[in-house]
Design a protein around this motif. Sequence first.
Motif, PDB file in Angstrom:
ATOM      1  N   LYS A  96       6.003 -17.043   4.515  1.00  0.00           N
ATOM      2  CA  LYS A  96       5.667 -17.514   5.762  1.00  0.00           C
ATOM      3  C   LYS A  96       4.086 -16.815   6.354  1.00  0.00           C
ATOM      4  O   LYS A  96       3.294 -17.670   6.589  1.00  0.00           O
ATOM      5  CB  LYS A  96       6.577 -17.332   6.983  1.00  0.00           C
ATOM      6  N   GLY A  97       3.909 -15.677   5.986  1.00  0.00           N
ATOM      7  CA  GLY A  97       2.657 -14.830   6.129  1.00  0.00           C
ATOM      8  C   GLY A  97       1.533 -15.483   5.333  1.00  0.00           C
ATOM      9  O   GLY A  97       0.768 -15.551   5.876  1.00  0.00           O
ATOM     10  N   TYR A  98       1.999 -15.527   4.028  1.00  0.00           N
ATOM     11  CA  TYR A  98       0.899 -16.072   3.211  1.00  0.00           C
ATOM     12  C   TYR A  98       0.563 -17.384   3.930  1.00  0.00           C
ATOM     13  O   TYR A  98      -0.838 -17.709   3.729  1.00  0.00           O
ATOM     14  CB  TYR A  98       1.372 -15.948   1.758  1.00  0.00           C
ATOM     15  N   ALA A  99       1.333 -18.203   3.977  1.00  0.00           N
ATOM     16  CA  ALA A  99       1.173 -19.714   4.636  1.00  0.00           C
ATOM     17  C   ALA A  99       0.280 -19.605   5.943  1.00  0.00           C
ATOM     18  O   ALA A  99      -0.747 -20.244   6.106  1.00  0.00           O
ATOM     19  CB  ALA A  99       2.310 -20.396   4.984  1.00  0.00           C
ATOM     20  N   VAL A 100       0.405 -18.680   6.790  1.00  0.00           N
ATOM     21  CA  VAL A 100      -0.376 -18.420   8.000  1.00  0.00           C
ATOM     22  C   VAL A 100      -1.931 -18.114   7.490  1.00  0.00           C
ATOM     23  O   VAL A 100      -2.762 -18.390   8.337  1.00  0.00           O
ATOM     24  CB  VAL A 100       0.149 -17.281   8.751  1.00  0.00           C
ATOM     25  N   PHE A 101      -1.968 -17.072   6.729  1.00  0.00           N
ATOM     26  CA  PHE A 101      -3.331 -16.660   6.223  1.00  0.00           C
ATOM     27  C   PHE A 101      -4.002 -17.897   5.427  1.00  0.00           C
ATOM     28  O   PHE A 101      -5.084 -17.919   5.778  1.00  0.00           O
ATOM     29  CB  PHE A 101      -3.074 -15.349   5.155  1.00  0.00           C
ATOM     30  N   LYS A 102      -3.125 -18.765   4.813  1.00  0.00           N
ATOM     31  CA  LYS A 102      -4.030 -19.779   4.193  1.00  0.00           C
ATOM     32  C   LYS A 102      -4.491 -20.697   5.314  1.00  0.00           C
ATOM     33  O   LYS A 102      -5.350 -21.310   5.288  1.00  0.00           O
ATOM     34  CB  LYS A 102      -2.972 -20.504   3.019  1.00  0.00           C
ATOM     35  N   LYS A 103      -3.448 -21.148   6.174  1.00  0.00           N
ATOM     36  CA  LYS A 103      -3.895 -21.922   7.240  1.00  0.00           C
ATOM     37  C   LYS A 103      -4.975 -21.565   8.251  1.00  0.00           C
ATOM     38  O   LYS A 103      -5.813 -22.292   8.400  1.00  0.00           O
ATOM     39  CB  LYS A 103      -2.643 -22.111   8.165  1.00  0.00           C
ATOM     40  N   ARG A 104      -5.353 -20.128   8.231  1.00  0.00           N
ATOM     41  CA  ARG A 104      -6.257 -19.558   9.068  1.00  0.00           C
ATOM     42  C   ARG A 104      -7.534 -19.303   8.111  1.00  0.00           C
ATOM     43  O   ARG A 104      -8.519 -19.026   8.594  1.00  0.00           O
ATOM     44  CB  ARG A 104      -5.762 -18.238   9.952  1.00  0.00           C
ATOM     45  N   GLY A 105      -7.501 -19.875   6.710  1.00  0.00           N
ATOM     46  CA  GLY A 105      -8.742 -19.575   5.882  1.00  0.00           C
ATOM     47  C   GLY A 105      -9.011 -18.026   5.667  1.00  0.00           C
ATOM     48  O   GLY A 105      -9.915 -17.877   5.343  1.00  0.00           O
ATOM     49  N   LEU A 106      -7.840 -17.177   5.706  1.00  0.00           N
ATOM     50  CA  LEU A 106      -7.893 -15.923   5.376  1.00  0.00           C
ATOM     51  C   LEU A 106      -7.979 -15.546   3.889  1.00  0.00           C
ATOM     52  O   LEU A 106      -7.523 -14.270   3.378  1.00  0.00           O
ATOM     53  CB  LEU A 106      -7.099 -15.080   6.097  1.00  0.00           C
ATOM     54  N   LEU A 107      -7.720 -16.754   3.224  1.00  0.00           N
ATOM     55  CA  LEU A 107      -7.396 -16.452   1.513  1.00  0.00           C
ATOM     56  C   LEU A 107      -8.470 -16.988   0.766  1.00  0.00           C
ATOM     57  O   LEU A 107      -9.383 -18.027   1.332  1.00  0.00           O
ATOM     58  CB  LEU A 107      -6.234 -17.164   1.059  1.00  0.00           C
ATOM     59  N   LYS A 135      -1.941 -11.570  -7.336  1.00  0.00           N
ATOM     60  CA  LYS A 135      -2.646 -12.366  -8.069  1.00  0.00           C
ATOM     61  C   LYS A 135      -3.639 -13.032  -7.300  1.00  0.00           C
ATOM     62  O   LYS A 135      -4.759 -13.593  -7.848  1.00  0.00           O
ATOM     63  CB  LYS A 135      -1.554 -13.460  -8.796  1.00  0.00           C
ATOM     64  N   LYS A 136      -3.390 -13.425  -6.178  1.00  0.00           N
ATOM     65  CA  LYS A 136      -4.374 -14.120  -5.308  1.00  0.00           C
ATOM     66  C   LYS A 136      -5.009 -13.527  -4.262  1.00  0.00           C
ATOM     67  O   LYS A 136      -5.924 -13.922  -3.271  1.00  0.00           O
ATOM     68  CB  LYS A 136      -3.426 -15.331  -4.518  1.00  0.00           C
ATOM     69  N   MET A 137      -4.824 -12.084  -4.252  1.00  0.00           N
ATOM     70  CA  MET A 137      -5.411 -11.095  -3.538  1.00  0.00           C
ATOM     71  C   MET A 137      -6.078  -9.822  -3.965  1.00  0.00           C
ATOM     72  O   MET A 137      -6.109  -9.863  -5.413  1.00  0.00           O
ATOM     73  CB  MET A 137      -4.330 -10.863  -2.205  1.00  0.00           C
ATOM     74  N   LYS A 138      -6.289  -8.806  -3.283  1.00  0.00           N
ATOM     75  CA  LYS A 138      -7.212  -7.676  -3.988  1.00  0.00           C
ATOM     76  C   LYS A 138      -6.081  -6.468  -3.608  1.00  0.00           C
ATOM     77  O   LYS A 138      -5.478  -6.334  -2.480  1.00  0.00           O
ATOM     78  CB  LYS A 138      -8.245  -7.459  -3.253  1.00  0.00           C
ATOM     79  N   TYR A 144       1.463   1.489  -1.149  1.00  0.00           N
ATOM     80  CA  TYR A 144       0.593   0.203  -1.878  1.00  0.00           C
ATOM     81  C   TYR A 144       0.258  -0.683  -0.711  1.00  0.00           C
ATOM     82  O   TYR A 144       0.885  -1.042   0.230  1.00  0.00           O
ATOM     83  CB  TYR A 144       1.880  -0.552  -2.538  1.00  0.00           C
ATOM     84  N   GLU A 145      -1.080  -1.320  -0.915  1.00  0.00           N
ATOM     85  CA  GLU A 145      -1.967  -1.966   0.106  1.00  0.00           C
ATOM     86  C   GLU A 145      -2.587  -3.174  -0.706  1.00  0.00           C
ATOM     87  O   GLU A 145      -3.099  -3.091  -1.709  1.00  0.00           O
ATOM     88  CB  GLU A 145      -2.684  -1.410   0.647  1.00  0.00           C
ATOM     89  N   LEU A 146      -2.224  -4.485   0.080  1.00  0.00           N
ATOM     90  CA  LEU A 146      -2.784  -5.628  -0.448  1.00  0.00           C
ATOM     91  C   LEU A 146      -3.793  -6.415   0.768  1.00  0.00           C
ATOM     92  O   LEU A 146      -3.293  -6.203   1.864  1.00  0.00           O
ATOM     93  CB  LEU A 146      -1.544  -6.480  -0.743  1.00  0.00           C
ATOM     94  N   CYS A 147      -4.652  -6.970   0.301  1.00  0.00           N
ATOM     95  CA  CYS A 147      -5.673  -7.471   1.205  1.00  0.00           C
ATOM     96  C   CYS A 147      -6.181  -8.753   0.634  1.00  0.00           C
ATOM     97  O   CYS A 147      -6.069  -8.997  -0.505  1.00  0.00           O
ATOM     98  CB  CYS A 147      -6.746  -6.522   1.912  1.00  0.00           C
ATOM     99  N   SER A 148      -6.729  -9.869   1.534  1.00  0.00           N
ATOM    100  CA  SER A 148      -7.433 -11.035   0.953  1.00  0.00           C
ATOM    101  C   SER A 148      -8.725 -10.559   0.860  1.00  0.00           C
ATOM    102  O   SER A 148      -9.276  -9.477   1.020  1.00  0.00           O
ATOM    103  CB  SER A 148      -7.323 -11.970   2.102  1.00  0.00           C
ATOM    104  N   THR A 149      -9.495 -11.486  -0.030  1.00  0.00           N
ATOM    105  CA  THR A 149     -10.838 -11.096  -0.009  1.00  0.00           C
ATOM    106  C   THR A 149     -11.902 -12.124   0.643  1.00  0.00           C
ATOM    107  O   THR A 149     -12.852 -12.340   0.404  1.00  0.00           O
ATOM    108  CB  THR A 149     -11.247 -11.379  -1.696  1.00  0.00           C
ATOM    109  N   ALA A 150     -11.176 -12.721   1.777  1.00  0.00           N
ATOM    110  CA  ALA A 150     -12.154 -13.461   2.405  1.00  0.00           C
ATOM    111  C   ALA A 150     -12.972 -12.818   3.460  1.00  0.00           C
ATOM    112  O   ALA A 150     -12.757 -11.976   3.848  1.00  0.00           O
ATOM    113  CB  ALA A 150     -10.995 -14.479   3.265  1.00  0.00           C
ATOM    114  N   ASP A 151     -13.867 -13.753   4.079  1.00  0.00           N
ATOM    115  CA  ASP A 151     -14.811 -13.062   5.065  1.00  0.00           C
ATOM    116  C   ASP A 151     -14.323 -13.914   6.255  1.00  0.00           C
ATOM    117  O   ASP A 151     -13.960 -15.159   6.059  1.00  0.00           O
ATOM    118  CB  ASP A 151     -16.218 -13.639   4.897  1.00  0.00           C
TER     119      ASP A 151
END
Length: 136
Positions: A125-136, A28-31, A40-47
Amino acid sequence: MAKKKISKQDELDKTFLALKKKIKPYQKKMKVLLDKPHRYELCSTADYEVTSERTGKTTKKKDPYFVGLILQRTYVGFYFMAPYIEKGFMDDFSEAMQKRLKGKSCFYFKSTEEVGPEVDRLLKKGYAVFKKRGLL
């Protein structure tokens, strides 16, 4: 009544689907990059930017890879990038989960019994890491 024996391939198919079910809420929050019966593969949409430790050169990147599943012949590969991003990411996970880790980011799962609450914690935990690093 005797329990019906399940084939190895059926068990791997079920394992793939069990892992995919745990990943789906994050889409829902990714692509979704790929959604096929055995991949199956999921990625963020961040630059984001990456700086080479060797050269010091900074490169702009897009859509950091979050997680992927590939149904292989003898296991389901769970490719998860958070351990690359966060040093010590796996330190507080069980020995059983750490034994499934092959290299830095690929986990091997061979049965649905291995897909438990620790996979949920890993993703959270991985999602939280992505969020903390600005990757979401």
